[in-house]
Design a protein around this motif. Structure first.
Motif, PDB file in Angstrom:
ATOM      1  N   TYR A 443     -36.814   5.480  -2.795  1.00 53.25           N
ATOM      2  CA  TYR A 443     -37.225   3.960  -2.508  1.00 53.25           C
ATOM      3  C   TYR A 443     -37.716   4.198  -1.582  1.00 53.25           C
ATOM      4  CZ  TYR A 443     -35.097   2.166  -7.116  1.00 53.25           C
ATOM      5  OH  TYR A 443     -34.698   1.914  -7.772  1.00 53.25           O
ATOM      6  N   SER A 444     -37.471   4.851  -0.488  1.00 49.53           N
ATOM      7  CA  SER A 444     -37.133   4.570   1.277  1.00 49.53           C
ATOM      8  C   SER A 444     -38.977   5.374   1.564  1.00 49.53           C
ATOM      9  CB  SER A 444     -36.567   5.327   2.660  1.00 49.53           C
ATOM     10  OG  SER A 444     -35.201   4.868   1.972  1.00 49.53           O
ATOM     11  N   GLN A 445     -39.116   6.366   0.876  1.00 53.66           N
ATOM     12  CA  GLN A 445     -40.469   7.755   1.486  1.00 53.66           C
ATOM     13  C   GLN A 445     -41.092   7.021   0.337  1.00 53.66           C
ATOM     14  OE1 GLN A 445     -38.996  11.539  -0.233  1.00 53.66           O
ATOM     15  NE2 GLN A 445     -38.043  11.734   1.480  1.00 53.66           N
ATOM     16  N   ASN A 446     -41.439   6.244  -1.259  1.00 50.47           N
ATOM     17  CA  ASN A 446     -42.813   5.750  -1.687  1.00 50.47           C
ATOM     18  C   ASN A 446     -42.384   4.372  -1.987  1.00 50.47           C
ATOM     19  OD1 ASN A 446     -43.479   8.679  -3.231  1.00 50.47           O
ATOM     20  ND2 ASN A 446     -40.972   8.443  -3.284  1.00 50.47           N
ATOM     21  N   VAL A 447     -42.026   3.455  -1.334  1.00 49.27           N
ATOM     22  CA  VAL A 447     -41.778   1.969  -1.896  1.00 49.27           C
ATOM     23  C   VAL A 447     -41.376   1.336  -0.375  1.00 49.27           C
ATOM     24  CG1 VAL A 447     -41.322   0.026  -2.613  1.00 49.27           C
ATOM     25  CG2 VAL A 447     -40.793   1.930  -3.795  1.00 49.27           C
ATOM     26  N   ALA A 448     -40.380   1.181   0.643  1.00 52.83           N
ATOM     27  CA  ALA A 448     -40.535   0.975   1.273  1.00 52.83           C
ATOM     28  C   ALA A 448     -39.213   1.027   1.736  1.00 52.83           C
ATOM     29  CB  ALA A 448     -41.062  -0.475   1.735  1.00 52.83           C
ATOM     30  N   ARG A 455     -33.073  -5.553  -2.018  1.00 50.87           N
ATOM     31  CA  ARG A 455     -32.002  -5.458  -2.705  1.00 50.87           C
ATOM     32  C   ARG A 455     -31.038  -6.281  -3.270  1.00 50.87           C
ATOM     33  NH1 ARG A 455     -28.395  -3.605  -5.659  1.00 50.87           N
ATOM     34  NH2 ARG A 455     -28.310  -3.134  -7.563  1.00 50.87           N
ATOM     35  N   SER A 456     -29.804  -6.037  -2.415  1.00 49.55           N
ATOM     36  CA  SER A 456     -28.833  -5.945  -1.704  1.00 49.55           C
ATOM     37  C   SER A 456     -28.992  -7.639  -1.677  1.00 49.55           C
ATOM     38  CB  SER A 456     -28.382  -5.157  -0.888  1.00 49.55           C
ATOM     39  OG  SER A 456     -28.158  -3.638  -0.901  1.00 49.55           O
ATOM     40  N   GLU A 457     -29.696  -8.020  -0.554  1.00 48.80           N
ATOM     41  CA  GLU A 457     -29.583  -9.580  -0.605  1.00 48.80           C
ATOM     42  C   GLU A 457     -29.723 -10.484  -1.697  1.00 48.80           C
ATOM     43  OE1 GLU A 457     -32.409 -12.819   2.048  1.00 48.80           O
ATOM     44  OE2 GLU A 457     -32.900 -10.400   2.118  1.00 48.80           O
ATOM     45  N   PHE A 510     -46.382  -5.750 -16.617  1.00 48.82           N
ATOM     46  CA  PHE A 510     -46.540  -4.312 -15.823  1.00 48.82           C
ATOM     47  C   PHE A 510     -46.546  -4.811 -14.297  1.00 48.82           C
ATOM     48  CE2 PHE A 510     -47.581  -0.836 -13.667  1.00 48.82           C
ATOM     49  CZ  PHE A 510     -46.248  -0.488 -13.686  1.00 48.82           C
ATOM     50  N   VAL A 511     -45.185  -4.532 -13.630  1.00 52.13           N
ATOM     51  CA  VAL A 511     -45.761  -5.063 -12.083  1.00 52.13           C
ATOM     52  C   VAL A 511     -45.334  -3.740 -11.943  1.00 52.13           C
ATOM     53  CG1 VAL A 511     -44.668  -6.721 -10.602  1.00 52.13           C
ATOM     54  CG2 VAL A 511     -44.307  -7.351 -13.087  1.00 52.13           C
ATOM     55  N   PRO A 512     -46.527  -3.549 -11.267  1.00 47.98           N
ATOM     56  CA  PRO A 512     -46.161  -1.653 -10.089  1.00 47.98           C
ATOM     57  C   PRO A 512     -45.006  -2.500  -8.931  1.00 47.98           C
ATOM     58  CG  PRO A 512     -48.581  -3.079  -9.221  1.00 47.98           C
ATOM     59  CD  PRO A 512     -47.939  -3.821 -10.787  1.00 47.98           C
ATOM     60  N   GLN A 516     -44.089  -6.251  -6.806  1.00 46.49           N
ATOM     61  CA  GLN A 516     -42.722  -6.343  -6.426  1.00 46.49           C
ATOM     62  C   GLN A 516     -41.794  -6.130  -5.000  1.00 46.49           C
ATOM     63  OE1 GLN A 516     -40.051  -3.909  -8.926  1.00 46.49           O
ATOM     64  NE2 GLN A 516     -41.316  -3.242 -10.595  1.00 46.49           N
ATOM     65  N   TYR A 517     -42.264  -4.774  -3.883  1.00 47.33           N
ATOM     66  CA  TYR A 517     -41.656  -5.042  -3.016  1.00 47.33           C
ATOM     67  C   TYR A 517     -41.764  -6.357  -1.899  1.00 47.33           C
ATOM     68  CZ  TYR A 517     -41.092  -3.832   2.060  1.00 47.33           C
ATOM     69  OH  TYR A 517     -40.932  -4.229   2.914  1.00 47.33           O
ATOM     70  N   LYS A 518     -43.676  -6.690  -2.322  1.00 45.28           N
ATOM     71  CA  LYS A 518     -43.498  -7.676  -1.617  1.00 45.28           C
ATOM     72  C   LYS A 518     -43.580  -9.300  -1.834  1.00 45.28           C
ATOM     73  CE  LYS A 518     -46.733  -6.302   1.185  1.00 45.28           C
ATOM     74  NZ  LYS A 518     -48.858  -6.396   1.322  1.00 45.28           N
ATOM     75  N   MET A 519     -42.823  -9.043  -3.554  1.00 47.63           N
ATOM     76  CA  MET A 519     -42.164 -10.402  -4.130  1.00 47.63           C
ATOM     77  C   MET A 519     -41.417 -10.407  -3.195  1.00 47.63           C
ATOM     78  SD  MET A 519     -43.809 -10.238  -8.196  1.00 47.63           S
ATOM     79  CE  MET A 519     -42.819 -12.086  -8.324  1.00 47.63           C
TER      80      MET A 519
END
Length: 582
Positions: A443-448, A455-457, A510-512, A516-519
């Protein structure tokens, strides 16, 4: 020795005073030569389970030994096909026998007349070992079939054909081992379905199986090579959830096992899969899918075998270097088949009548998942997603509880969410995933870098809402302070705007990960922007009247997947809307 049927009890047949059979040997039973398997041998009795209907079978009919185990026939032609629980091709049966399967009729699993355009990868004089790829052919427009040397063979190639068109029954290579024995190798090979296929070694699980379903990818992810259970009562959406995963997950090949499913439901699955277009390639989804259809009215022993047939096919493609996802729907009906056969064998029942060996059978199935290095040095994986159908949606029953012990992702489906049209109906309070730590680095390397924190929040917000709703149910929401009311409203945004997903909407099915991260960022920003206003004693009603909460909920529809940059405008929209509060 002349072996004859002594007794018949449903699918269980016994033979007296015979020493001709070995454990788990495949046999042919009766004059109709029904397919069976030896499941018990005592001093004077051999017990056989029959995979076809025993109607009309009589004591005294012969039983024929085969000398081999119950095997799956592996080779090109598996993909795009529909098999029953013991790998009989249903399309071929329908073409030759009509709508009903005739007992005792043997139809080859693979088309023995079709010629495949084969490219040879070995030549005379090469040293080869089990698992090495000796030939390839285009099985479908999407998948290259990589034919492997059977695992028990190694040596020097003595003869090899040239590139050309061959059937699965023709010998392509002859291999001579150190003892001077010569083995013929064809495009197809057999493998015992109850034995896991060998691998070089298991690798650590570090890659997610991306599904495009936000509640799974963000909250309860599954890794490639992992195992997940999808328990839920009747009507909770188990089958539809698995359809979405089969359609969208980033596995190379899908194996869908309908184990004991209702016939009309299975028909719908077959028709839907035939029409679906693979979103990644634009080709038919069936080009990378194999379906095993074992409806609830088929012989119970074949239902028990269908799970093993499916996982063996999955392992075969894994060994070629593909990532395979197997959907088993449902393992509860497989366990019920175990219970019925166990009862006919007069074994001592354990909890709720299931056999005492139920946990070991469940573990043997799920342990065949994994991310591995193949014998030829390639990487491949099998990911298992098993649906569980607890009676009355009671998750404390034995199949669900034992499955929980052997899977690391648990997606508990909630009938009340399904009835409220909240799909996927995965209950965020009962579900969990133990793959989060394994996937954190990815996740850290490929998303943010802050994806896991976001996610934890969200999980914390949903947890707090769950506690607050207990109070609301008792004394109403008016007594809550505005900061807690804000938590409830943000939780609604998370539930409706993020976790709820519309499978029929082109941008929401389907959501890339990037979207998902920006939402998540937008929802978190809205929460943080509202907190100071609450501290300044602005009422929550004035914040809601701006309409910004509704706008954020509609992000999933308003922002197309091919223009995620539009999400950046929502930070200014939030500031603008909240600045109007007086």
């Amino acid at each position: 020795m002349d072996n004859r049927i002594y007794s018949i009890n449903g699918p269980v047949v016994t033979v007296r005073n015979s020493s001709d059979f070995s454990m788990l040997e495949m046999v042919n039973v009766g004059d109709a030569r029904l397919l069976g398997e030896v499941i018990g041998i005592t001093g004077d009795k051999t017990t056989i389970q029959v995979y076809e209907s025993t109607t009309g079978l009589r004591p005294g009919e012969p039983v024929y030994s085969s000398g081999s185990l119950l095997c799956a026939h592996l080779g090109p032609g598996i993909l795009k096909n529909i098999f029953d629980g013991i790998e009989r091709p249903l399309k071929d049966i329908a073409a030759t026998q009509g709508a009903f399967i005739s007992e005792g009729k043997t139809i080859p699993s693979l088309d023995e007349n079709k010629k495949w355009n084969v490219t040879m990868k070995v030549k005379v004089g090469d040293t080869v070992k089990g698992g090495d790829i000796f030939a390839t052919c285009p099985e479908t427009d999407l998948i290259e079939h990589r034919s492997m040397i059977p695992v028990h063979i190694s040596g020097v190639v003595e003869t090899a054909v040239g590139d050309g068109e061959y059937t699965v029954t023709e010998t392509l290579v002859k291999i001579k081992n150190d003892l001077g024995e010569v083995f013929e190798v064809k495009l197809a090979q057999d493998w015992p379905i109850r034995n896991p296929r060998p691998v070089s070694y298991r690798k650590p699980i570090t890659l997610p199986l991306v599904t495009g379903q936000r509640v799974i990818d963000t909250l309860f992810p599954i890794a490639k090579g992992g195992a997940a259970a999808v328990p839920g009562g009747f009507g909770a959406g188990k089958t539809m959830t698995q359809h979405q995963l089969a359609k969208w997950c980033d596995a190379d090949i899908i194996v869908y096992v309908g184990c004991g499913e209702r016939g009309n439901e299975m028909t719908q699955v077959l028709e839907e899969f035939s029409e679906l277009i693979d979103p990644k390639s634009g080709k038919p989804l069936l080009d990378r899918t194999v379906l095993i259809a074992n409806t609830s009215n088929m012989p119970v022993a074949a239902r028990e075998a269908s799970i093993y047939t499916g996982i063996t096919l999955a392992e075969y493609y894994r060994d070629m270097g593909y990532h395979v996802a197997i959907m088993a729907d449902s393992t509860s009906r497989w366990a019920e088949a175990l219970r019925e056969i166990s009862g006919r064998l007069e074994e001592m029942p354990a909890e709720e009548g299931f056999p005492a060996y139920l946990p070991s059978r469940i573990s043997q199935f799920y342990e065949r998942a994994g991310y591995i290095e193949t014998l030829s040095g390639k990487e491949g994986s099998v990911t298992i997603i098993g649906a569980v159908s607890p009676q009355g949606a009671d998750f404390s029953e034995p199949v669900t509880q034992n499955t929980k012990r052997f899977v690391r992702a648990f997606w508990a489906l909630d009938k009340s969410l399904a009835y409220a049209r909240h799909f996927p109906a995965i209950n965020w309070n009962l579900s969990y995933s133990e793959y989060l730590d394994d996937l954190d680095r990815w996740y850290s390397q490929n998303v943010a870098r802050d994806f896991t924190a976001l996610r934890s929040e969200m999980v914390q917000i949903l947890h707090e809402e769950n506690q607050l709703m207990e109070i609301v149910k008792l004394i109403g929401s008016d007594v809550l302070p505005d900061d807690q009311k804000l938590t409830i409203e943000i939780a609604k945004v998370v539930r409706v705007g993020y976790l709820q997903q519309n499978a029929f909407h082109p941008d929401d099915t389907f959501v890339p990960f990037a979207k998902q991260y920006k939402m998540l960022k937008v929802i978190s920003y809205l929460y943080d922007a509202c907190k100071p206003l609450i501290q300044k004693k602005f009422p929550i009603s004035s914040i809601l009247n701006t309409g910004i909460f509704d706008e954020v909920i509609k992000i999933k529809y308003d922002v197309p997947n091919n223009n995620i940059a539009l999400l950046d405008e929502y930070f200014d929209k939030i500031d603008k809307a909240l600045s109007t509060i007086e």
